[in-house]
Structures are given as structure tokens and as C-alpha cells.
Design a protein around this motif. Structure first.
Motif, PDB file in Angstrom:
ATOM      1  N   THR A 141     -29.675 -34.930 -12.764  1.00  0.00           N
ATOM      2  CA  THR A 141     -28.541 -34.910 -13.675  1.00  0.00           C
ATOM      3  C   THR A 141     -28.691 -35.953 -14.776  1.00  0.00           C
ATOM      4  OG1 THR A 141     -27.115 -34.223 -11.859  1.00  0.00           O
ATOM      5  CG2 THR A 141     -26.033 -35.099 -13.798  1.00  0.00           C
ATOM      6  N   PRO A 142     -28.869 -35.508 -16.042  1.00  0.00           N
ATOM      7  CA  PRO A 142     -28.877 -36.469 -17.145  1.00  0.00           C
ATOM      8  C   PRO A 142     -27.451 -36.832 -17.549  1.00  0.00           C
ATOM      9  CG  PRO A 142     -29.250 -34.288 -18.015  1.00  0.00           C
ATOM     10  CD  PRO A 142     -29.158 -34.156 -16.507  1.00  0.00           C
ATOM     11  N   ASN A 143     -27.283 -38.021 -18.067  1.00  0.00           N
ATOM     12  CA  ASN A 143     -26.004 -38.461 -18.614  1.00  0.00           C
ATOM     13  C   ASN A 143     -26.213 -38.629 -20.122  1.00  0.00           C
ATOM     14  OD1 ASN A 143     -23.231 -39.539 -17.855  1.00  0.00           O
ATOM     15  ND2 ASN A 143     -24.003 -41.140 -19.188  1.00  0.00           N
ATOM     16  N   ILE A 144     -25.402 -37.972 -20.926  1.00  0.00           N
ATOM     17  CA  ILE A 144     -25.540 -37.976 -22.383  1.00  0.00           C
ATOM     18  C   ILE A 144     -24.367 -38.736 -22.972  1.00  0.00           C
ATOM     19  CG2 ILE A 144     -25.690 -36.517 -24.435  1.00  0.00           C
ATOM     20  CD1 ILE A 144     -26.573 -34.289 -22.289  1.00  0.00           C
ATOM     21  N   ILE A 145     -24.651 -39.596 -23.951  1.00  0.00           N
ATOM     22  CA  ILE A 145     -23.616 -40.423 -24.555  1.00  0.00           C
ATOM     23  C   ILE A 145     -23.726 -40.349 -26.068  1.00  0.00           C
ATOM     24  CG2 ILE A 145     -25.079 -42.446 -24.305  1.00  0.00           C
ATOM     25  CD1 ILE A 145     -22.621 -44.137 -24.145  1.00  0.00           C
ATOM     26  N   VAL A 146     -22.580 -40.235 -26.749  1.00  0.00           N
ATOM     27  CA  VAL A 146     -22.522 -40.215 -28.211  1.00  0.00           C
ATOM     28  C   VAL A 146     -21.254 -40.931 -28.655  1.00  0.00           C
ATOM     29  CG1 VAL A 146     -23.819 -38.063 -28.474  1.00  0.00           C
ATOM     30  CG2 VAL A 146     -21.343 -37.977 -28.248  1.00  0.00           C
ATOM     31  N   GLY A 147     -21.213 -41.356 -29.914  1.00  0.00           N
ATOM     32  CA  GLY A 147     -19.988 -41.940 -30.437  1.00  0.00           C
ATOM     33  C   GLY A 147     -20.231 -42.879 -31.598  1.00  0.00           C
ATOM     34  N   TYR A 148     -19.139 -43.514 -32.033  1.00  0.00           N
ATOM     35  CA  TYR A 148     -19.239 -44.459 -33.145  1.00  0.00           C
ATOM     36  C   TYR A 148     -18.182 -45.548 -33.030  1.00  0.00           C
ATOM     37  CZ  TYR A 148     -15.180 -42.311 -35.427  1.00  0.00           C
ATOM     38  OH  TYR A 148     -13.917 -41.866 -35.710  1.00  0.00           O
ATOM     39  N   LYS A 149     -18.397 -46.615 -33.822  1.00  0.00           N
ATOM     40  CA  LYS A 149     -17.480 -47.753 -33.843  1.00  0.00           C
ATOM     41  C   LYS A 149     -17.649 -48.496 -35.164  1.00  0.00           C
ATOM     42  CE  LYS A 149     -15.094 -51.442 -32.386  1.00  0.00           C
ATOM     43  NZ  LYS A 149     -13.738 -51.481 -32.876  1.00  0.00           N
ATOM     44  N   ALA A 150     -16.543 -48.828 -35.825  1.00  0.00           N
ATOM     45  CA  ALA A 150     -16.566 -49.683 -37.017  1.00  0.00           C
ATOM     46  C   ALA A 150     -16.193 -51.099 -36.598  1.00  0.00           C
ATOM     47  CB  ALA A 150     -15.581 -49.164 -38.061  1.00  0.00           C
ATOM     48  N   LEU A 151     -16.960 -52.066 -37.068  1.00  0.00           N
ATOM     49  CA  LEU A 151     -16.690 -53.475 -36.802  1.00  0.00           C
ATOM     50  C   LEU A 151     -15.941 -54.091 -37.977  1.00  0.00           C
ATOM     51  CD1 LEU A 151     -20.164 -54.524 -35.336  1.00  0.00           C
ATOM     52  CD2 LEU A 151     -18.037 -54.193 -34.072  1.00  0.00           C
ATOM     53  N   SER A 152     -15.486 -55.320 -37.799  1.00  0.00           N
ATOM     54  CA  SER A 152     -14.796 -56.030 -38.875  1.00  0.00           C
ATOM     55  C   SER A 152     -15.766 -56.848 -39.727  1.00  0.00           C
ATOM     56  CB  SER A 152     -13.705 -56.932 -38.296  1.00  0.00           C
ATOM     57  OG  SER A 152     -14.262 -57.800 -37.333  1.00  0.00           O
ATOM     58  N   ALA A 153     -17.009 -57.001 -39.265  1.00  0.00           N
ATOM     59  CA  ALA A 153     -18.042 -57.739 -40.005  1.00  0.00           C
ATOM     60  C   ALA A 153     -19.399 -57.241 -39.511  1.00  0.00           C
ATOM     61  CB  ALA A 153     -17.892 -59.247 -39.793  1.00  0.00           C
ATOM     62  N   GLU A 154     -20.468 -57.853 -39.987  1.00  0.00           N
ATOM     63  CA  GLU A 154     -21.815 -57.422 -39.640  1.00  0.00           C
ATOM     64  C   GLU A 154     -22.125 -57.660 -38.163  1.00  0.00           C
ATOM     65  OE1 GLU A 154     -26.114 -57.524 -41.815  1.00  0.00           O
ATOM     66  OE2 GLU A 154     -24.831 -59.281 -42.052  1.00  0.00           O
ATOM     67  N   LEU A 155     -22.713 -56.651 -37.516  1.00  0.00           N
ATOM     68  CA  LEU A 155     -23.084 -56.738 -36.102  1.00  0.00           C
ATOM     69  C   LEU A 155     -24.054 -57.890 -35.867  1.00  0.00           C
ATOM     70  CD1 LEU A 155     -23.836 -54.062 -33.581  1.00  0.00           C
ATOM     71  CD2 LEU A 155     -25.710 -55.584 -34.109  1.00  0.00           C
ATOM     72  N   ASP A 156     -23.784 -58.696 -34.838  1.00  0.00           N
ATOM     73  CA  ASP A 156     -24.726 -59.760 -34.459  1.00  0.00           C
ATOM     74  C   ASP A 156     -24.838 -59.932 -32.952  1.00  0.00           C
ATOM     75  OD1 ASP A 156     -22.395 -61.107 -33.768  1.00  0.00           O
ATOM     76  OD2 ASP A 156     -22.830 -62.886 -34.968  1.00  0.00           O
ATOM     77  N   ARG A 157     -24.187 -59.044 -32.175  1.00  0.00           N
ATOM     78  CA  ARG A 157     -24.241 -59.171 -30.716  1.00  0.00           C
ATOM     79  C   ARG A 157     -23.979 -57.826 -30.038  1.00  0.00           C
ATOM     80  NH1 ARG A 157     -20.304 -63.816 -30.402  1.00  0.00           N
ATOM     81  NH2 ARG A 157     -21.063 -64.004 -32.521  1.00  0.00           N
ATOM     82  N   ILE A 158     -24.541 -57.697 -28.831  1.00  0.00           N
ATOM     83  CA  ILE A 158     -24.387 -56.513 -27.977  1.00  0.00           C
ATOM     84  C   ILE A 158     -24.051 -57.009 -26.580  1.00  0.00           C
ATOM     85  CG2 ILE A 158     -25.589 -54.554 -26.919  1.00  0.00           C
ATOM     86  CD1 ILE A 158     -25.742 -53.985 -29.749  1.00  0.00           C
ATOM     87  N   ARG A 159     -23.131 -56.338 -25.929  1.00  0.00           N
ATOM     88  CA  ARG A 159     -22.802 -56.657 -24.532  1.00  0.00           C
ATOM     89  C   ARG A 159     -23.062 -55.421 -23.676  1.00  0.00           C
ATOM     90  NH1 ARG A 159     -17.456 -59.634 -23.475  1.00  0.00           N
ATOM     91  NH2 ARG A 159     -18.924 -61.353 -23.774  1.00  0.00           N
ATOM     92  N   VAL A 160     -23.682 -55.640 -22.520  1.00  0.00           N
ATOM     93  CA  VAL A 160     -23.853 -54.587 -21.524  1.00  0.00           C
ATOM     94  C   VAL A 160     -23.163 -55.081 -20.265  1.00  0.00           C
ATOM     95  CG1 VAL A 160     -25.473 -53.124 -20.284  1.00  0.00           C
ATOM     96  CG2 VAL A 160     -26.049 -53.947 -22.573  1.00  0.00           C
ATOM     97  N   THR A 161     -22.197 -54.303 -19.799  1.00  0.00           N
ATOM     98  CA  THR A 161     -21.378 -54.707 -18.658  1.00  0.00           C
ATOM     99  C   THR A 161     -20.965 -53.448 -17.909  1.00  0.00           C
ATOM    100  OG1 THR A 161     -19.453 -56.045 -18.017  1.00  0.00           O
ATOM    101  CG2 THR A 161     -19.247 -54.796 -20.061  1.00  0.00           C
ATOM    102  N   THR A 162     -19.828 -53.486 -17.244  1.00  0.00           N
ATOM    103  CA  THR A 162     -19.272 -52.296 -16.594  1.00  0.00           C
ATOM    104  C   THR A 162     -17.862 -52.086 -17.097  1.00  0.00           C
ATOM    105  OG1 THR A 162     -18.236 -53.445 -14.739  1.00  0.00           O
ATOM    106  CG2 THR A 162     -20.559 -52.845 -14.496  1.00  0.00           C
ATOM    107  N   ASN A 163     -17.362 -50.876 -16.912  1.00  0.00           N
ATOM    108  CA  ASN A 163     -15.985 -50.623 -17.337  1.00  0.00           C
ATOM    109  C   ASN A 163     -14.978 -51.347 -16.454  1.00  0.00           C
ATOM    110  OD1 ASN A 163     -16.278 -48.986 -15.105  1.00  0.00           O
ATOM    111  ND2 ASN A 163     -15.398 -47.168 -16.052  1.00  0.00           N
ATOM    112  N   SER A 164     -15.396 -51.817 -15.286  1.00  0.00           N
ATOM    113  CA  SER A 164     -14.486 -52.604 -14.444  1.00  0.00           C
ATOM    114  C   SER A 164     -14.573 -54.087 -14.796  1.00  0.00           C
ATOM    115  CB  SER A 164     -14.819 -52.428 -12.960  1.00  0.00           C
ATOM    116  OG  SER A 164     -15.995 -53.143 -12.623  1.00  0.00           O
TER     117      SER A 164
END
Length: 179
Positions: A141-164
Motif C-alpha cells: 500500500t503506497p501513501n500519496i501526499i499532496v498540498g500547499y502552504k503559504a508562509l509569512s516570510a521566506e522558508l528557513d526551517r522544516i519540522r518532521v514530527t507526528t500529528n500527536s
């Protein structure tokens, strides 16, 4: 690593050294064998594409892996327009507003690998579009993800966590590339 270009002038022609062309920068791999959140900071100004990859990752509970982006004001936790779907006997999709919910770990035995790539769509509004696929090791089973997000300034960080936000990682590796 240098490129020489001729100006065509002089006898013999003069050459000038140019800096190496910008390419893909690989971050530092993180062992996801403990902890709940991994932040990648210091993404340089002018970055237009970021890929987040995981290999052999799992959690100690049934949760969604979650990718969130941010700027100098911090990680943004709302106003995402994302969809995560998996294909089995039917297609099951879930819409999210808290980030790219990347892979649904049904229990602690699920092991996932895959990549999500985020691309800058509009530098005036700091809008990022992203998508990717993860694979459940041992399953079909593959999991497919798509979407978008507008920030308030230039991107400089990424977080990987859980929804909990509280389930712990217990296996695998995680890294980013950017350009």
C-alpha cells in the motif's frame, strides 16, 4: 570543481575562473531511533526546492508522520491545504490543515520509506507546494501526499514530527536536501 571561461581577448585568450554552479545540498542524516520531533534549520535564503526523505522509519504507536514548514517566526502549525491518501482495496483520503501528513503508521510494526518534495510556487507570497509517496515495507500500500502552504516570510526551517506530537520514533533515518 572550477569552470573556466574564455573572454576571447588576448593571445592566447584570457580565461576567468567562475564559482561552481549551485547544486543540491544534502543535510545531515538523523537517526530516528528516539525522540518525537526533528527540526532542520538554517535552510538558506533563495532555496526553491526541499526534499525530505525517510528510510526504514517507524513509531511506537499508531500515528501520522507530519511535515511542517516555517520561517524566522517559527514553525507554522495551521492553514495547510493537504491531502493524504492510501490505496488498498479502495482509495482512502484524509484532508489536513496542520501540515503534510505523510504516512499513517497503523501500529509500531509499520516501517515506512519515501520522499516528499516541496517547491516554491510564488516567492511574493512564500507559497510552497509539495507532494510525495511513502511505502510501507512488507506491504503493498503506497501513501500519496499532496498540498500547499503559504508562509509569512521566506522558508528557513522544516519540522518532521507526528500529528500527536508525543509518539516516539523508534527506527530509521531521516534527511533533507535543498537547492
Amino acid at each position: 570543481g572550477q569552470v573556466l571561461t574564455s573572454t576571447g581577448a588576448g593571445s592566447p585568450p584570457a580565461f576567468e575562473a567562475l564559482p561552481p554552479a549551485a547544486g543540491v545540498t544534502l543535510g545531515t542524516a538523523v537517526a530516528t531511533t528516539s525522540g518525537t520531533t526533528f527540526d532542520f534549520t538554517g535552510i538558506p535564503s533563495g532555496t526553491k526546492r526541499v526534499s525530505i526523505s525517510l528510510a526504514g522509519c517507524s513509531f511506537n504507536a499508531a500515528v501520522w508522520a507530519l511535515v511542517q514548514i516555517g520561517d524566522s517566526g517559527g514553525i507554522e502549525t495551521s492553514s495547510y491545504e493537504t491531502l493524504s491518501s492510501y490505496v488498498s482495496a479502495s482509495v482512502v483520503g484524509t484532508k489536513f490543515t496542520n501540515g503534510w501528513n505523510w504516512a499513517k503508521f497503523g501500529d509500531a510494526t509499520y516501517i515506512f520509506s519515501g520522499t516528499i518534495t516541496l517547491t516554491l510556487v510564488d516567492p511574493a507570497t512564500y507559497t510552497w507546494s509539495g507532494g510525495g509517496v511513502t511505502y510501507f515495507g512488507g506491504g503493498t500500500t503506497p501513501n500519496i501526499i499532496v498540498g500547499y502552504k503559504a508562509l509569512s516570510a521566506e522558508l528557513d526551517r522544516i519540522r518532521v514530527t507526528t500529528n500527536s506530537g508525543s509518539s516516539a520514533w523508534d527506527a530509521g533515518k531521516l534527511n533533507i536536501t535543498y537547492e
